[in-house]
Scaffold this active site. Structure first.
Site, short mmCIF file in Angstrom:
data_model
loop_
_atom_site.label_atom_id
_atom_site.label_comp_id
_atom_site.label_asym_id
_atom_site.label_seq_id
_atom_site.Cartn_x
_atom_site.Cartn_y
_atom_site.Cartn_z
N GLU A 21 36.85 1.06 45.91
CA GLU A 21 35.39 1.18 46.02
C GLU A 21 34.72 -0.16 45.69
O GLU A 21 33.79 -0.57 46.36
CB GLU A 21 34.94 2.28 45.05
CG GLU A 21 33.51 2.73 45.17
CD GLU A 21 33.20 3.89 44.23
OE1 GLU A 21 34.06 4.22 43.37
OE2 GLU A 21 32.10 4.46 44.34
N ASP A 60 23.59 2.85 41.87
CA ASP A 60 23.27 3.85 40.85
C ASP A 60 22.94 3.32 39.46
O ASP A 60 21.94 3.69 38.89
CB ASP A 60 24.44 4.84 40.71
CG ASP A 60 24.87 5.43 42.05
OD1 ASP A 60 24.55 4.86 43.10
OD2 ASP A 60 25.53 6.48 42.04
C1 GLC Z 1 28.26 5.83 44.53
C2 GLC Z 1 27.55 4.59 45.07
C3 GLC Z 1 26.71 4.98 46.30
C4 GLC Z 1 27.59 5.67 47.32
C5 GLC Z 1 28.38 6.83 46.72
C6 GLC Z 1 29.44 7.39 47.65
O1 GLC Z 1 27.37 6.77 44.08
O2 GLC Z 1 26.75 4.01 44.10
O3 GLC Z 1 26.11 3.84 46.85
O4 GLC Z 1 26.83 6.12 48.39
O5 GLC Z 1 29.05 6.40 45.56
O6 GLC Z 1 30.34 6.38 48.03
#
Ligand code: GLC
Length: 448
Positions: free
Chosen positions: A414, A183
């Site tokens: 994460e 992102d």
């Molecule tokens: C964030 C990450 C993306 C992922 C999402 C859900 O937006 O950048 O890659 O799919 O989280 O985990």
């Protein structure tokens, strides 16, 4: 205070790690049959997360692995697009932008139910299906699901080749950073900066992510305005209209998105050949895409693959994690693969955990903030796969062991700090906790 003694008391054995991973996936499973990435931060189904989660679930609950893919494709649009979020619950209000903000009624081919977002994410599903098939080559349920999903996955690639490659180059473009899965990577900064925000026309909104995760680990307010601006641009154009290509300041042929598309094309070709599907179209895409990736995305001076900024008419000259996905897709030549391997070796020798999501030597590097430096376990899964395929077993093991070590030491988060010298002060990872793809990739990295 040094928290090391406390941490040592918590260190888990391999069996305990696997058990926690299983419990995490169990806790994140939801009706009608999918995994939330993380219960609090991301309470819906995310596209590429589901793919990696299936790969892990295949080891412990094969039925769920298949079900997860089937559920994802209930959100597919008539034009072939698999959206980046499927909002299976319409009552959940702790996420922005929610389904009503996306308002996909602007496109007649968007499903009425389940509600979805209006953009996509990396095309992982072809290689996920092949992975499931390789794990259970003779299982009737697996074969039936793979055969049923095959044409739908091909159609999702067709969407990318038709709507995201208007000049038929073989490389798809993205217009919203959320599509890339990375992102807030500094890769998108220059094109984000080209966007002029008119506060008067930007709809009012309230972020939810910074209420749950620390603000300094999340994108900034200015970046968020631009994400909303791009969402509105998509919406105005029915999320697939030619206005997107004509108007968007962000128009980028990304390394990772195109590499994973190529990796999935290759998987679909093999699956198609096994079950007697016509693979002619896939083979044409594959030839063109592989050639175009090589010709357009290798940066001679940096000796790495980089995205191409279509609007600026130039490569984005930064070292970044997407480059290494070219290994997993088999696109790199042996010479290029060695260069990428040597670069990872040099980061390892300098005391970094692998693989930082952004160049630690860049002024844009930030070891805490999301995609501007931290380590993401599913990226280690991809890079481990790629290095192994090119015969770089030693570096593949480092990439694998670093992911396992970080999760063992800091929890099922994460993302993680890549700087070994800051580790003594840390007690946990970053972003959301009890993360599905973290658990899933750990299982696969340990079990294979
Ligand atoms: C964030 C990450 C993306 C992922 C999402 C859900 O937006 O950048 O890659 O799919 O989280 O985990």
């Amino acid at each position: 205070m040094n928290s090391r003694p406390l941490l040592l008391a918590k260190i888990m054995t391999k069996q305990e790690l696997l058990q926690t991973a299983r419990e995490t996936l169990e806790a994140n499973w939801r009706a009608p049959g999918f995994s939330v990435p993380s219960g609090r931060l991301y309470p819906f189904q995310w596209n590429w997360d589901s793919g990696f989660t299936s790969i892990g679930n295949a080891h412990i609950n094969p039925q769920r692995a298949l079900r997860e893919m089937e559920t994802l494709f209930t959100g597919q649009w008539a034009n072939g697009m698999v959206p980046h979020i499927i909002f299976h619950s319409e009552k959940e209000t702790t996420y922005f932008p929610n389904f009503d903000f996306w308002d996909t009624t602007v496109n007649a081919g968007a499903p009425q139910r389940p509600k979805t977002s209006g953009i996509t994410q990396p095309a992982v599903h072809g290689f996920v299906l092949e992975h499931l098939l390789n794990t259970f080559p003779d299982d009737a349920a697996t074969i039936a699901t793979v055969k049923a999903l095959f044409p739908r996955v091909v159609n999702s690639h067709r969407f990318l080749y038709i709507y995201r490659d208007p000049e038929r180059e073989g490389l798809m473009f993205m217009y919203h950073p959320w599509e890339t899965g990375r992102d807030n990577s500094p890769l998108w900064d220059a094109s984000m900066d080209r966007i002029v925000i008119d506060k008067g026309t930007l709809p009012a909104y309230t972020r939810q992510d910074t209420k749950i995760a620390a603000a300094d680990e999340r994108p900034t307010a200015d970046q968020y305005d631009r994400y909303v601006h791009q969402l509105e641009l998509g919406k105005r154009n029915g999320y697939d209209g030619p206005g997107i290509f004509a108007e968007s300041e962000i128009l980028i042929q990304d390394t990772l998105m195109n590499a994973l598309l190529i990796k999935s094309n290759a998987s679909l070709i093999r699956i198609g050949q096994r079950f007697g599907f016509d693979v002619g179209e896939l083979e044409e895409w594959q030839q063109q895409s592989t050639r175009a990736f090589q010709q357009k995305l290798w940066h001679e001076e940096l000796q790495t693959f980089v995205p191409y900024d279509v609007r600026a008419g130039a490569q984005i000259a930064e070292r970044e994690i997407g480059s290494f996905t070219a290994l997993s897709a088999g696109i790199a030549s042996d010479k290029q693969a060695k260069i990428l391997n040597d670069y990872l070796q040099s980061l390892h020798d300098r005391g970094f955990y692998l693989c930082p999501s952004f160049d630690p030597d860049s002024p844009h590097f930030d070891s805490r903030r999301y995609w501007r430096g931290p380590i993401w376990p599913h990226m280690n899964w991809l890079i481990h796969d790629g290095l192994k395929n090119y015969g770089f077993g030693k570096m593949a093991e480092v990439v694998r062991n670093d992911a396992i070590h970080l999760i063992r030491e800091f929890g099922f988060y994460e993302y993680f700090d890549c700087q070994k010298n800051t580790a003594p002060d840390l007690t946990q990872g970053y972003g959301g906790d009890q993360f599905s793809w973290t658990a899933a990739c750990l299982i696969d990295l340990i079990e294979t």
